[in-house]
Design an enzyme around this catalytic site. Structure first.
Site, PDB file in Angstrom:
ATOM      1  N   ASP A   1    -104.126  -2.146  16.298  1.00  0.00           N
ATOM      2  CA  ASP A   1    -102.723  -2.159  16.738  1.00  0.00           C
ATOM      3  C   ASP A   1    -101.841  -1.844  15.528  1.00  0.00           C
ATOM      4  OD1 ASP A   1    -100.431  -2.652  18.431  1.00  0.00           O
ATOM      5  OD2 ASP A   1    -100.202  -4.592  17.462  1.00  0.00           O
TER       6      ASP A   1
ATOM      7  N   GLU B   1     -93.701  -9.698  15.141  1.00  0.00           N
ATOM      8  CA  GLU B   1     -94.365  -9.442  13.858  1.00  0.00           C
ATOM      9  C   GLU B   1     -93.981 -10.534  12.844  1.00  0.00           C
ATOM     10  OE1 GLU B   1     -97.165  -6.950  12.125  1.00  0.00           O
ATOM     11  OE2 GLU B   1     -96.489  -6.855  14.189  1.00  0.00           O
TER      12      GLU B   1
END
Ligand code: DGL
Length: 270
Positions: free
Chosen positions: A14, A155
């Site tokens: 990813d 994130e």
């Protein structure tokens, strides 16, 4: 010693930490397998990067995983999938599982016949999504909502956070106001804030999250290609192009403590 497991691993990739949501489902479905996870966090988010950049990164990471004997590759990122899965399939002979927003299942679930798709800008404007809308949007209105900044919040580990809530309100409001009763998570990062999304959307809205379906698909592909696990201890090895400390901290925060994280080698010179 090569840190990759003795068992040929399944490579999972990813732009960052989002694909860990898919990895969790893969490991639950296939506990006998080993996995090598690559987070390209130095380059995340991919959402507004150029397709050329994303393709180059996908090739680099896939080359790394194939070089470490991956027996299959899961692109646990809708953005990298819609941009680069065709190129990777042409370049490598191993089974490749790619992702695209679960628009088809959502059209089977919706009663209001309005579906809201949350994804990155690159995914929203992709040909894959245009094709899905064309095929499955016949008697259902599919509202495509790009969500700049949302993957970044994940994130940073800011799930239950005011800035995240503000983005969600901004991105969910138009679709909900138009009558959407089903939301598709078209970015793997959003699985980590599914609770926050459900709270903003309210109890009458169904949220479709595809990682279990991806795990079932991988199991089918491995079975049909006779790539079932050999005997040996199953392990998961983590790599990142970003901060190894940041990925370790994120892993600890999702219940994966004392895991060693390796630095992804810098891109090869061509
Ligand atoms: N997790 C990614 C996806 O599924 C992309 C997030 C990003 O890097 O913008 O699309």
């Amino acid at each position: 010693m090569n840190p990759i497991a003795k068992l040929a691993p399944i490579g999972v990739y990813d732009s960052g930490v989002g694909g860990l949501s898919v990895l969790q489902a893969l490991r639950a479905k296939l506990p006998g397998e080993s996995f090598a996870y690559v987070a390209d966090s130095a380059n995340a988010p991919y959402g507004d990067r150029s397709p050329q950049f994303i393709e180059a990164r996908a090739r680099e990471v896939a080359g790394f995983l194939v070089g470490h004997h991956a027996k299959a590759l899961v692109i646990a990122c809708n953005t990298a999938s819609v941009v680069a899965s065709g190129h990777l399939r042409a370049a490598y002979g191993l089974p490749i599982i790619a992702m695209e927003p679960a628009i088809k299942p959502a059209t089977l679930v919706t009663k209001s016949k309005v579906v809201l798709v949350l994804a990155t800008s690159n995914t929203i404007r992709s040909q894959s999504v245009a094709r899905l809308c064309h095929t499955y949007g016949v008697d259902t209105r599919v509202i495509l909502q790009p969500c700049p900044g949302l993957a970044n919040q994940v994130e940073r580990g800011q799930f239950d956070h005011e800035a995240t809530r503000q983005l969600l309100e901004k991105y969910l409001h138009p679709g909900l106001a138009a009558g959407a009763d089903t939301i598709v998570l078209g970015c793997t990062h959003y699985a980590f804030i599914i609770g926050e999304i459900a709270r903003v959307a309210g109890p009458s809205v169904t949220v479709v999250e595809p990682s279990d379906a991806i795990a079932r698909q991988l199991a089918r592909v491995l079975a049909s290609s006779s790539r079932t696990p050999e005997n040996g201890a199953s392990t998961t090895t983590f790599y990142t192009s970003g901060s190894t400390r940041a990925l370790s901290d994120f892993l600890a925060s999702i219940g994966e403590p004392s895991t060693e994280v390796h630095a992804l080698p810098p891109p090869r010179l061509r």
